[in-house]
Write a protein that holds these residues in place. Sequence first.
Motif, PDB file in Angstrom:
ATOM      1  N   PHE A 117       0.822  -1.205   0.000  1.00 11.88           N
ATOM      2  CA  PHE A 117       0.000   0.000   0.000  1.00 11.88           C
ATOM      3  C   PHE A 117       0.853   1.251   0.000  1.00 11.88           C
ATOM      4  CE2 PHE A 117      -3.243  -2.962   1.583  1.00 11.88           C
ATOM      5  CZ  PHE A 117      -4.266  -2.640   0.710  1.00 11.88           C
ATOM      6  N   VAL A 118       0.332   2.294  -0.637  1.00 11.44           N
ATOM      7  CA  VAL A 118       1.010   3.580  -0.698  1.00 11.44           C
ATOM      8  C   VAL A 118       1.074   4.217   0.685  1.00 11.44           C
ATOM      9  CG1 VAL A 118       0.792   5.933  -1.627  1.00 11.44           C
ATOM     10  CG2 VAL A 118       0.461   3.962  -3.129  1.00 11.44           C
ATOM     11  N   ARG A 119       0.045   4.024   1.471  1.00 10.61           N
ATOM     12  CA  ARG A 119       0.006   4.570   2.826  1.00 10.61           C
ATOM     13  C   ARG A 119      -0.911   3.700   3.689  1.00 10.61           C
ATOM     14  NH1 ARG A 119      -4.886   6.665   3.494  1.00 10.61           N
ATOM     15  NH2 ARG A 119      -5.966   7.713   1.799  1.00 10.61           N
TER      16      ARG A 119
ATOM     17  N   GLY B 257       4.194  -3.365   5.809  1.00 11.51           N
ATOM     18  CA  GLY B 257       5.498  -3.517   5.189  1.00 11.51           C
ATOM     19  C   GLY B 257       6.244  -2.194   5.111  1.00 11.51           C
ATOM     20  N   PRO B 258       6.895  -1.917   3.989  1.00  8.10           N
ATOM     21  CA  PRO B 258       7.728  -0.714   3.873  1.00  8.10           C
ATOM     22  C   PRO B 258       6.947   0.533   3.447  1.00  8.10           C
ATOM     23  CG  PRO B 258       8.001  -2.067   1.938  1.00  8.10           C
ATOM     24  CD  PRO B 258       7.071  -2.815   2.860  1.00  8.10           C
ATOM     25  N   VAL B 259       5.728   0.710   3.970  1.00 11.37           N
ATOM     26  CA  VAL B 259       4.822   1.769   3.526  1.00 11.37           C
ATOM     27  C   VAL B 259       5.444   3.169   3.616  1.00 11.37           C
ATOM     28  CG1 VAL B 259       3.617   2.137   5.710  1.00 11.37           C
ATOM     29  CG2 VAL B 259       2.396   2.474   3.565  1.00 11.37           C
ATOM     30  N   ASP B 260       6.433   3.381   4.460  1.00 15.53           N
ATOM     31  CA  ASP B 260       7.034   4.707   4.584  1.00 15.53           C
ATOM     32  C   ASP B 260       7.967   5.058   3.432  1.00 15.53           C
ATOM     33  OD1 ASP B 260       5.710   5.175   6.977  1.00 15.53           O
ATOM     34  OD2 ASP B 260       7.308   4.256   8.147  1.00 15.53           O
ATOM     35  N   ASP B 261       8.333   4.096   2.615  1.00 16.39           N
ATOM     36  CA  ASP B 261       9.241   4.326   1.485  1.00 16.39           C
ATOM     37  C   ASP B 261       8.534   4.046   0.171  1.00 16.39           C
ATOM     38  OD1 ASP B 261      11.371   4.852   3.171  1.00 16.39           O
ATOM     39  OD2 ASP B 261      12.106   2.795   3.132  1.00 16.39           O
ATOM     40  N   ASN B 262       8.889   4.800  -0.864  1.00 14.59           N
ATOM     41  CA  ASN B 262       8.416   4.416  -2.184  1.00 14.59           C
ATOM     42  C   ASN B 262       9.247   3.218  -2.629  1.00 14.59           C
ATOM     43  OD1 ASN B 262      10.780   5.207  -3.630  1.00 14.59           O
ATOM     44  ND2 ASN B 262      10.045   7.299  -3.721  1.00 14.59           N
ATOM     45  N   PRO B 263       8.783   2.443  -3.600  1.00 14.92           N
ATOM     46  CA  PRO B 263       9.499   1.225  -3.997  1.00 14.92           C
ATOM     47  C   PRO B 263      10.932   1.471  -4.484  1.00 14.92           C
ATOM     48  CG  PRO B 263       7.254   1.136  -4.779  1.00 14.92           C
ATOM     49  CD  PRO B 263       7.456   2.520  -4.237  1.00 14.92           C
TER      50      PRO B 263
END
Length: 127
Positions: free
Chosen positions: A30-32, A62-68
């Motif tokens: 998810f984006v956020r 997961g790593p929602v705080d970072d963009n891929p």
Amino acid sequence: MYLTREATDRLMAEITGLSARGSAMVSEYFVRVWRNEDVQYDALDEEEKAAWNLLTNVFRYGPVDDNPDKWLASHSWAPTEVTTLTEESRKEGHAIPDDFGRPGANDVWLFSGVQGRSHTRPFEDSA
């Protein structure tokens, strides 16, 4: 994703350790974080609120705080494509569900990457 950030990073470290240079991967998250406003929480009945509360209390982002791009790079992977569910749906002419189509709505990152390679030429040897 259904893992915490820490568990996601551990899994990606394990995948990276088992991957040859040039290996490819795809994933999504998810984006956020979902917010009550995303589902018009105040308009939900008690059963719907209970279900939403259960979902949001157990879901891991997961790593929602970072963009891929940033997340892949932190694990020595280069992005080959980064898009979102909404972008892909629009591109293909598919209907976008209300939960994703409103301004400011959440979205899902869809992405692919290559281990140890540059974005522009993923399968050439950089050495």
